[in-house]
Scaffold this motif. Structure first.
Motif: not given
Length: 464
Positions: A122-141
């Motif tokens: 991270g660094r100061p900016g106008d976006r917030l990145i919310i990372e998600l657990d790739p092992n979640d069962s509903n992570a598939r795209a």
């Protein structure tokens, strides 16, 4: 997608073919006034959310996953050293008619809608990145086809965020944001097109064009061409899963690789209904498909004759794509500089035609889908093909190790095998993976192949 004629489709320059089917990184620069006019956005406190995007990633073993949500705010976020707890945000995904929570793992500010893999991101900016657990069962795209992800995710801030001094930065609120778009780094840089051959058979394709060519299509700089052949599971009409189901094409287009080896990457997709001509007409060896593929490559090279280095055409593929490699090399033995066939099979009788071609093949010893020795549909697997190639006069350098070694150890073994090959003047290498060591499924032997810089460096070093 609009079809592209045989002679004109392949004069591809930036923007000359249809845009990617999934939202591109250029969407990040969209006019924020449009975003604010849409009623589905949250606008809580003095720094409202203007835009919400999903950030996805093509991974070596788990295919295509939603790995983060990027929120764009109206003003930069300065946390002054504060760490946002994952519990401050709640993320839910509605996939396949089912709504379930995603697990938030890290939250940080940024200037771009990208995941920051550093330990202190991270660094100061106008976006917030919310990372998600790739092992979640509903992570598939994606399943067989890309999942409908537009507005599939909701994000709500459920706790206030403060600086270490206790000053408010972001205020929680009752409203949730829904995602506007889907960003897939690297994949979004592939243009989408189609090619209809002289017999009327159509192949969709994706094309990555090196940055130097995009900046100046009139350049006379010549680039290698990497042709990727997907596996049987990616036969479809979506012109997407040949990029997202396995990290094959992405490997050659990712920024760090393009900085070292800028190249065109051409990734065709076999359409449905599944072509199958005869008992071993397996996708890329189907007569109609193979004829169209050869004509596509020939036409691309012809249309880009001043920019494609014809001495550096490379063929890479997995599973039935590996089968396609052995067949295509035998049909056009003077066309390709080198090949990477993984978990393939083929006809031993044709091996005598390709003894001169540099090949680095690999296969899991316990592969149940394409058996290592027996192969499929009466055509033997890689072990038998390498023996036939050796009998025909090629010198084979062989090695076997575990397919679940850490990257550094895996590449060290590959480097040692390459030294051995060079010492014996061998241009054909064969890596076998010990039984029980290929993660997920023994057939998926390619997960480390295209993450292996030793192998990919070797490929780009080859020239006819």
């Amino acid at each position: 997608m609009r079809g592209i004629t045989r002679r004109t489709a392949l004069a591809v320059t930036a923007g000359a073919v249809a845009a990617p089917a999934v939202g591109t990184a250029t969407a990040l620069a969209a006019d924020t006034t449009t975003a604010t006019s849409q009623g589905r956005h949250a606008a809580s406190g003095p720094n409202p959310v203007l835009r919400t995007d999903l950030v996805t990633r093509v991974t070596p073993r788990n295919n295509w996953l939603v790995t983060a949500v990027a929120l764009r705010y109206s003003h930069p976020i300065d946390l002054r050293g504060a760490v946002i707890p994952p519990s401050a945000f709640q993320v839910k995904a509605t996939v396949g008619g089912q709504t379930a929570a995603r697990t938030v793992t890290r939250v940080y500010s940024s200037t771009t809608a990208e995941v920051d893999d550093r330990s202190h991101p991270g660094r100061p900016g106008d976006r917030l990145i919310i990372e998600l657990d790739p092992n979640d069962s509903n992570a598939r795209a994606a399943g067989t086809d890309p999942l409908p992800l537009d507005r599939a995710y909701s994000v709500r801030q459920v706790a206030d965020v403060h600086t270490p001094e206790g000053e408010p930065v972001l205020k929680a609120g009752p409203f949730a944001s829904r995602n506007d778009d889907v960003i897939t780094p690297v994949v979004d840089d592939f243009a989408a097109g189609s090619f209809t051959d002289s017999a009327g058979f159509e192949l969709d394709f994706r094309l990555y064009q090196p940055a130097g060519f995009v900046r100046n299509p009139q350049t006379r700089k010549r680039y290698p061409l990497v042709v990727t052949l997907h596996g049987g599971g990616e036969v479809a009409d979506n012109n997407m899963t040949q990029l997202t189901s396995n990290r094959i094409a992405v490997t050659f287009a990712k920024p760090e690789r393009q900085r070292r080896d800028p190249a065109f990457v051409l990734s065709p997709q076999i359409p449905l209904p599944r072509p199958m001509d005869g008992p071993d007409g397996t996708d890329w060896t189907d007569a109609k498909v193979q004829a169209a593929l050869i004509e596509l490559i020939d036409t691309f090279v012809s249309e880009h004759s001043r920019n494609v280095d014809t001495a550096r055409l490379y063929l890479v593929g997995l599973s039935s794509g590996g089968r396609g490699i052995y067949s295509l090399l035998a049909k056009r033995p003077d066309m390709f500089a080198a090949a990477l066939p993984t978990a393939g099979w083929g006809d031993p009788a044709t091996m005598e035609r390709i003894t001169h071609i540099p090949i680095w093949a690999d296969h899991s010893v316990d592969d149940p889908i394409v058996p290592y020795r027996e192969g499929r549909f009466g055509k033997p697997g890689t072990w038998t093909l390498m023996n036939a190639l050796e009998t025909a006069g090629a010198r084979i350098t062989r090695g076997e190790w575990a397919n679940d070694l850490p990257k550094a150890q895996f590449e060290a073994r590959s480097r040692a095998l390459l030294r051995q090959a060079r010492a014996t003047r061998s241009h054909v290498l064969f890596t076998s993976y010990t039984a029980g060591t290929t993660p997920v499924n023994p057939h998926l032997s390619w997960a480390q192949t295209y993450e292996n810089d030793v192998v990919v460096d070797w490929l780009f070093a080859q020239s006819r």
